[in-house]
Write an enzyme that holds these catalytic residues in place. Structure first.
Site, mmCIF file in Angstrom:
data_model
loop_
_atom_site.group_PDB
_atom_site.id
_atom_site.type_symbol
_atom_site.label_atom_id
_atom_site.label_comp_id
_atom_site.label_asym_id
_atom_site.label_seq_id
_atom_site.Cartn_x
_atom_site.Cartn_y
_atom_site.Cartn_z
ATOM 1 N N ASN A 9 22.463 -0.066 -51.689
ATOM 2 C CA ASN A 9 23.922 -0.134 -51.567
ATOM 3 C C ASN A 9 24.514 0.946 -52.473
ATOM 4 O O ASN A 9 24.548 0.789 -53.681
ATOM 5 C CB ASN A 9 24.398 -1.539 -51.997
ATOM 6 C CG ASN A 9 25.909 -1.644 -52.052
ATOM 7 O OD1 ASN A 9 26.621 -0.773 -51.548
ATOM 8 N ND2 ASN A 9 26.401 -2.713 -52.673
ATOM 9 N N TRP A 10 24.930 2.031 -51.843
ATOM 10 C CA TRP A 10 25.385 3.181 -52.633
ATOM 11 C C TRP A 10 26.800 3.003 -53.163
ATOM 12 O O TRP A 10 27.285 3.842 -53.914
ATOM 13 C CB TRP A 10 25.277 4.462 -51.805
ATOM 14 C CG TRP A 10 23.861 4.814 -51.436
ATOM 15 C CD1 TRP A 10 22.714 4.241 -51.936
ATOM 16 C CD2 TRP A 10 23.423 5.809 -50.506
ATOM 17 N NE1 TRP A 10 21.612 4.815 -51.364
ATOM 18 C CE2 TRP A 10 22.014 5.790 -50.490
ATOM 19 C CE3 TRP A 10 24.098 6.723 -49.681
ATOM 20 C CZ2 TRP A 10 21.260 6.640 -49.678
ATOM 21 C CZ3 TRP A 10 23.344 7.570 -48.875
ATOM 22 C CH2 TRP A 10 21.946 7.534 -48.879
ATOM 23 N N LYS A 11 27.502 1.964 -52.692
ATOM 24 C CA LYS A 11 28.883 1.720 -53.132
ATOM 25 C C LYS A 11 29.709 2.999 -52.929
ATOM 26 O O LYS A 11 29.448 3.747 -51.994
ATOM 27 C CB LYS A 11 28.898 1.219 -54.574
ATOM 28 C CG LYS A 11 27.941 0.034 -54.761
ATOM 29 C CD LYS A 11 28.116 -0.689 -56.047
ATOM 30 C CE LYS A 11 27.108 -1.826 -56.113
ATOM 31 N NZ LYS A 11 27.302 -2.680 -57.274
ATOM 32 N N GLU A 171 23.404 -12.650 -55.164
ATOM 33 C CA GLU A 171 23.708 -11.692 -56.236
ATOM 34 C C GLU A 171 24.561 -12.369 -57.307
ATOM 35 O O GLU A 171 25.790 -12.478 -57.149
ATOM 36 C CB GLU A 171 24.499 -10.499 -55.676
ATOM 37 C CG GLU A 171 23.748 -9.691 -54.657
ATOM 38 C CD GLU A 171 24.262 -8.251 -54.624
ATOM 39 O OE1 GLU A 171 23.457 -7.353 -54.841
ATOM 40 O OE2 GLU A 171 25.463 -8.058 -54.405
ATOM 41 N N GLY A 238 21.838 -1.643 -56.127
ATOM 42 C CA GLY A 238 22.991 -0.762 -56.310
ATOM 43 C C GLY A 238 22.598 0.486 -57.078
ATOM 44 O O GLY A 238 22.042 1.432 -56.530
ATOM 45 N N GLY A 239 22.850 0.465 -58.382
ATOM 46 C CA GLY A 239 22.650 1.643 -59.235
ATOM 47 C C GLY A 239 21.314 2.337 -59.037
ATOM 48 O O GLY A 239 21.250 3.569 -58.916
HETATM 49 P P1 PGA Z 1 23.263 -3.187 -59.097
HETATM 50 O O1 PGA Z 1 24.197 -3.591 -57.845
HETATM 51 O O2 PGA Z 1 21.857 -3.053 -58.597
HETATM 52 O O3 PGA Z 1 23.839 -1.892 -59.601
HETATM 53 O O4 PGA Z 1 23.386 -4.298 -60.100
HETATM 54 C C1 PGA Z 1 23.744 -4.513 -56.886
HETATM 55 C C2 PGA Z 1 24.803 -4.735 -55.837
HETATM 56 O O5 PGA Z 1 25.985 -4.796 -56.170
HETATM 57 O O6 PGA Z 1 24.492 -4.852 -54.635
#
Ligand code: PGA
Length: 256
Positions: A9-11, A171, A238-239
């Site tokens: 998930n690249w946001k 999550e 995410g990150g």
């Molecule tokens: P993160 O994000 O791995 O940066 O904690 C996960 C997400 O929001 O899907």
């Protein structure tokens, strides 16, 4: 047998040039045989999706194309929104919905999430429906109440077959982007509770088939431990998905 799904998930990160570069890097970093045991999806920002689709199709890559969000209606006066029809037309496979950032920052309610789940399935894509508790809720001991209520509300009118096909991402909100991860045992306990509610409400076949991801500061260093848990079928990352080498390591650890 549930195939694990690792989703990046690249946001709101990576423009379309950067997106192409990272996909190409993933392709030469992840050995082909890895895809025999694990599914991989990437979820770029909307402005990158067409570019990433072109790379995936031109090179017949084994990576699934994802989106991070969509509207529930097909068309209409919704300035700035994206229709599920447009995503289906771009051969998007998975659409994240109900991410805690959308719920908290953009006011997405359980009813909206349920409408999105319906719309995504209606257009033959698969939802990755996110659920999770805040730190206050965890400390108050209401984690399962919150998470299971989100599962029931988001999937309320779906058939057993539909529920069996989709993905739920557990999550914990306090673990997203914070470097804090739920212990594998805690994550497993909540994922088991989710599976049990699915079995109770939609039948044991749906419970056995639904894939449940864990998300929240997943890195290569904690992937193996999380993936060893019987009710965790992958990760929403995410990150760590913004670094092709690190994401490739997560995928390989998930493949075992
Ligand atoms: P993160 O994000 O791995 O940066 O904690 C996960 C997400 O929001 O899907």
């Amino acid at each position: 047998m549930r195939r694990p799904l690792i989703s990046g998930n690249w946001k709101m990160n990576l423009n379309h040039y950067e997106a192409i570069t990272i996909v190409q890097k993933l392709v030469y970093t992840i050995p082909n045989e890895t895809y025999e045991t694990v599914d991989v999806s990437v979820h770029p920002p909307f402005t990158d999706i067409r570019s990433v689709q072109t790379v995936i199709e031109a090179d017949s890559l084994d990576i699934f194309l994802g989106a991070q969000h969509c509207h529930w209606d097909d068309h209409g006066a919704y300035t700035g929104e994206i229709s599920p029809v447009f995503l289906a037309k771009l051969d998007v496979d998975y659409v994240v919905c109900g991410h805690s950032e959308r719920r908290e920052l953009f006011g997405e309610t359980d009813e909206m999430v349920a409408a999105k789940v319906e719309a995504i399935l209606r257009h033959e894509m698969l939802p990755i429906m996110c659920v999770g508790e805040t730190l206050d809720e965890r400390e108050a001991g209401v984690t399962e109440d919150k998470v299971l209520a989100q599962v029931r509300a988001g999937l309320a009118d779906r058939s057993a077959e539909q529920v069996a096909s989709l993905v739920i991402a557990y999550e914990p909100i306090w673990a997203i982007g914070t470097g804090r991860t739920a212990t594998a045992d805690d994550a497993q306990a909540v994922c088991a509770a989710i599976r049990s509610v699915v079995s109770t409400d939609w039948g044991s076949d749906a419970g056995a088939a639904v894939r449940i991801q864990y998300g929240g500061s997943v890195k290569s260093g904690n992937t193996t431990e999380l993936m060893a848990m019987p009710d965790i079928d992958g990760a929403l990352v995410g990150g760590a998905s913004l670094d092709a080498d690190e994401f490739a390591r997560i995928v390989q650890f998930a493949a075992g």
